[in-house]
Design an enzyme around this catalytic site. Structure first.
Site, PDB file in Angstrom:
ATOM      1  N   ASP A 156       0.690   4.799  -7.440  1.00 10.42           N
ATOM      2  CA  ASP A 156      -0.593   5.684  -7.341  1.00 10.42           C
ATOM      3  C   ASP A 156      -1.056   5.781  -5.932  1.00 10.42           C
ATOM      4  O   ASP A 156      -1.383   4.824  -5.243  1.00 10.42           O
ATOM      5  CB  ASP A 156      -1.787   5.276  -8.183  1.00 10.42           C
ATOM      6  CG  ASP A 156      -2.659   6.049  -8.167  1.00 10.42           C
ATOM      7  OD1 ASP A 156      -2.726   7.252  -8.560  1.00 10.42           O
ATOM      8  OD2 ASP A 156      -3.963   5.778  -7.877  1.00 10.42           O
TER       9      ASP A 156
ATOM     10  N   GLU B  16       3.639  10.549  -8.094  1.00  6.95           N
ATOM     11  CA  GLU B  16       3.009  11.794  -8.740  1.00  6.95           C
ATOM     12  C   GLU B  16       3.561  12.938  -8.026  1.00  6.95           C
ATOM     13  O   GLU B  16       3.521  12.793  -6.806  1.00  6.95           O
ATOM     14  CB  GLU B  16       1.399  11.706  -8.692  1.00  6.95           C
ATOM     15  CG  GLU B  16       0.650  10.787  -9.866  1.00  6.95           C
ATOM     16  CD  GLU B  16      -0.760  10.712  -9.445  1.00  6.95           C
ATOM     17  OE1 GLU B  16      -1.484  11.152 -10.326  1.00  6.95           O
ATOM     18  OE2 GLU B  16      -1.110  10.321  -8.287  1.00  6.95           O
TER      19      GLU B  16
ATOM     20  N   CYS C  87      -5.732   6.275 -21.066  1.00 10.65           N
ATOM     21  CA  CYS C  87      -6.183   4.857 -21.302  1.00 10.65           C
ATOM     22  C   CYS C  87      -4.602   4.391 -21.310  1.00 10.65           C
ATOM     23  O   CYS C  87      -3.759   4.780 -22.220  1.00 10.65           O
ATOM     24  CB  CYS C  87      -6.804   4.711 -22.439  1.00 10.65           C
ATOM     25  SG  CYS C  87      -6.783   2.845 -23.134  1.00 10.65           S
TER      26      CYS C  87
ATOM     27  N   CYS D  60      -4.265   2.518 -25.033  1.00 16.86           N
ATOM     28  CA  CYS D  60      -4.195   3.411 -26.371  1.00 16.86           C
ATOM     29  C   CYS D  60      -3.937   4.871 -26.214  1.00 16.86           C
ATOM     30  O   CYS D  60      -3.820   5.597 -26.932  1.00 16.86           O
ATOM     31  CB  CYS D  60      -5.459   3.192 -27.289  1.00 16.86           C
ATOM     32  SG  CYS D  60      -6.679   4.090 -26.215  1.00 16.86           S
TER      33      CYS D  60
ATOM     34  N   CYS E 103     -12.005   2.443 -21.306  1.00 20.71           N
ATOM     35  CA  CYS E 103     -11.740   3.439 -22.231  1.00 20.71           C
ATOM     36  C   CYS E 103     -12.963   3.422 -23.447  1.00 20.71           C
ATOM     37  O   CYS E 103     -13.346   2.371 -23.798  1.00 20.71           O
ATOM     38  CB  CYS E 103     -10.554   3.010 -23.149  1.00 20.71           C
ATOM     39  SG  CYS E 103      -9.931   3.897 -24.354  1.00 20.71           S
TER      40      CYS E 103
ATOM     41  N   CYS F 213     -10.703   2.228 -27.078  1.00 24.49           N
ATOM     42  CA  CYS F 213     -10.415   0.940 -27.415  1.00 24.49           C
ATOM     43  C   CYS F 213     -11.296  -0.107 -26.442  1.00 24.49           C
ATOM     44  O   CYS F 213     -10.788  -1.439 -26.274  1.00 24.49           O
ATOM     45  CB  CYS F 213      -8.939   0.891 -27.221  1.00 24.49           C
ATOM     46  SG  CYS F 213      -8.377   0.711 -25.702  1.00 24.49           S
TER      47      CYS F 213
ATOM     48  N   ASP G 138      -7.131   2.744 -10.389  1.00 27.56           N
ATOM     49  CA  ASP G 138      -6.017   3.028  -9.912  1.00 27.56           C
ATOM     50  C   ASP G 138      -4.762   2.367 -10.466  1.00 27.56           C
ATOM     51  O   ASP G 138      -3.651   2.982 -10.588  1.00 27.56           O
ATOM     52  CB  ASP G 138      -6.048   2.711  -8.241  1.00 27.56           C
ATOM     53  CG  ASP G 138      -6.986   3.435  -7.581  1.00 27.56           C
ATOM     54  OD1 ASP G 138      -7.278   4.582  -7.898  1.00 27.56           O
ATOM     55  OD2 ASP G 138      -7.537   2.816  -6.674  1.00 27.56           O
TER      56      ASP G 138
HETATM   57 ZN   LIG Z   1      -7.925   3.055 -24.758  1.00 30.21          ZN
END
Ligand SMILES: [Zn+2]
Length: 435
Positions: free
Chosen positions: A216, A300, A367, A370, A386, A389, A396
């Site tokens: 990243d 990216e 996330c 999840c 998140c 979850c 980062d």
């Molecule tokens: Zn999550």
């Protein structure tokens, strides 16, 4: 597999050699400008411009008694190479793909420039057309091909043609491969030599490592990896900013184009190239380390040009967020993300590794635990939390993990790499929509 690599060193010519080298690059630039003027005439008459057409016109230029110095103080090969460069500049201009990319990048429209032709009429200088070179640009070069025929390397010296003889250079590493061509360039008062080499490998290289890494890119932390390591940026520009600002203030008080102004301007250019050298060196070190240790690197696919340009604002939308964004702008350019991704690309290619570019959308909002995508996941710049979850991580680091898994998705979709060369591609998988 063929590997092409260039080795660039600082050249240390003596005073006599500087005189000859200067006249050689000067005549190369002269031929570029003369040929460009000629080809603009051809362009106005709708004549076909290509390398053969242009190279054939060098003889006429040399036979002109006004330009007698071209016979005595120039290198025929380098002149031909210059003209070939001009021809490829024209072919880029005629290539619709290049124009499409240029339009995509939405450069700010500039005031139209006009070029005067021999018969007094003017034609507009369109974007991407080759440009005239000035001596004041302090950036000149000439290229010699068929290295074996004209030149030779002995230890830390290179023999150059046209009575230049042996010139010392700062050999910081061994040159591997067969030298095909050599480029002599001058930038901010320094001379450089670059050897273009070619090496044939019997087998495709196999990367010694088996690991993969998500990367990243950031402003405060240049790199955060999916192994939760960070690499700090080298803000070569920031450190020298005060010095540069001072020099620029002093320049503004001098009479434009006076001797003092020129001397001072040269100082500024030297500082600029110093800054660029520091950044270049640092990025090389960072990318070499990463490329040595990881077979697959996922980054990216950032449209960096677009990102940094959008910050300066559009014509209609002037002034909004411009200041905040231009800070970001300077940092992006200072860190050279684009240059870094390029370096990773070719270094992986040499080692038999892989660079995968993935879609950057939502990597910072998803996330990793999840896969829930929401803006609210990231309330602050640093922390990722998140809402579904309750997974908590460094923002980062979470993004780097997402980038890595997107890279794996690309690889499995393509059925692995069977072509023996790195694939550079984008993801095409659809994601759930952001709430
Ligand atoms: Zn999550």
């Amino acid at each position: 597999m063929k590997i092409n690599k260039a080795y660039k060193f600082r050249l240390s010519p003596n005073a006599e050699q500087v005189v000859i080298l200067t006249s050689l690059v000067d005549s190369a630039r002269f031929v570029w400008n003369e040929m460009l003027a000629l080809s603009l005439e051809m362009f106005a008459k709708n004549e076909f411009i290509n390398a053969i057409n242009l190279v054939n016109k060098i003889v006429g230029l040399k036979n002109n008694p006004e330009f007698a110095f071209l016979k005595s103080r120039s290198n025929a090969v380098s002149l031909q190479q210059k003209v070939r460069d001009l021809a490829s500049a024209w072919s880029r201009f005629f290539d619709p793909k290049v124009h499409a990319r240029f339009k995509e990048s939405k450069k700010k429209p500039r005031k139209p420039k006009f070029v005067k032709l021999l018969d007094g009429t003017e034609i507009q200088h369109r974007p991407l057309m080759p440009q005239f070179k000035r001596n004041a640009d302090r950036c000149d070069s000439m290229r010699l091909v068929q290295f074996d025929k004209y030149c030779r390397v002995e230890g830390n010296r290179v023999k150059l043609p046209n009575g230049v003889g042996f010139v010392k250079f700062r050999k910081s590493q061994e040159i591997v491969g067969i030298i095909k061509n050599v480029t002599i360039s001058k930038k901010s008062g320094q001379w450089y030599v670059s050897f273009g080499t070619e090496r044939e490998l019997l087998q495709n290289p196999i990367h010694p490592s088996k690991s993969s890494l998500g990367v990243d890119l950031g402003i405060t932390k240049l790199i955060t990896t999916s192994e939760n390591k960070t690499i700090k940026p080298k803000n070569s520009f920031k450190a020298n900013q005060v010095k540069l600002a001072k020099l620029q203030r002093q320049l503004s008080r001098k009479v434009l184009f006076s001797q003092n102004w020129k001397k001072h301007n040269h100082k500024i250019q030297k500082l600029h190239s110093h800054i660029a050298n520091i950044r270049h060196d640092y990025l090389h070190k960072v990318t070499t380390t990463i490329s040595k240790n990881h077979a697959m690197i996922v980054v990216e696919d950032l449209k960096i040009a677009n990102m940094s340009r959008s910050a300066s604002g559009t014509m209609e939308n002037k002034g909004r967020n411009v200041r905040a964004k231009s800070g970001l702008n300077k940092s992006i350019l200072d860190q050279g993300w684009g240059m870094m991704i390029d370096m990773l690309g070719y270094k992986q290619h040499w080692r038999g590794g892989l660079v995968i570019k993935v879609n950057p959308n939502y990597t910072s909002q998803t996330c990793f635990n999840c896969k829930h995508v929401a803006k609210e996941n990231r309330r602050t710049q640093v922390k990722f939390e998140c809402v579904k979850c309750m997974y908590v991580a460094n923002a980062d680091f979470n993004a780097a993990c997402n980038i890595l898994s997107a890279g794996h998705a690309v690889l499995s979709a393509e059925g692995g790499c069977g072509k023996g060369r790195p694939m550079i591609q984008k993801t095409c998988d659809s994601r759930e929509e952001v709430a």
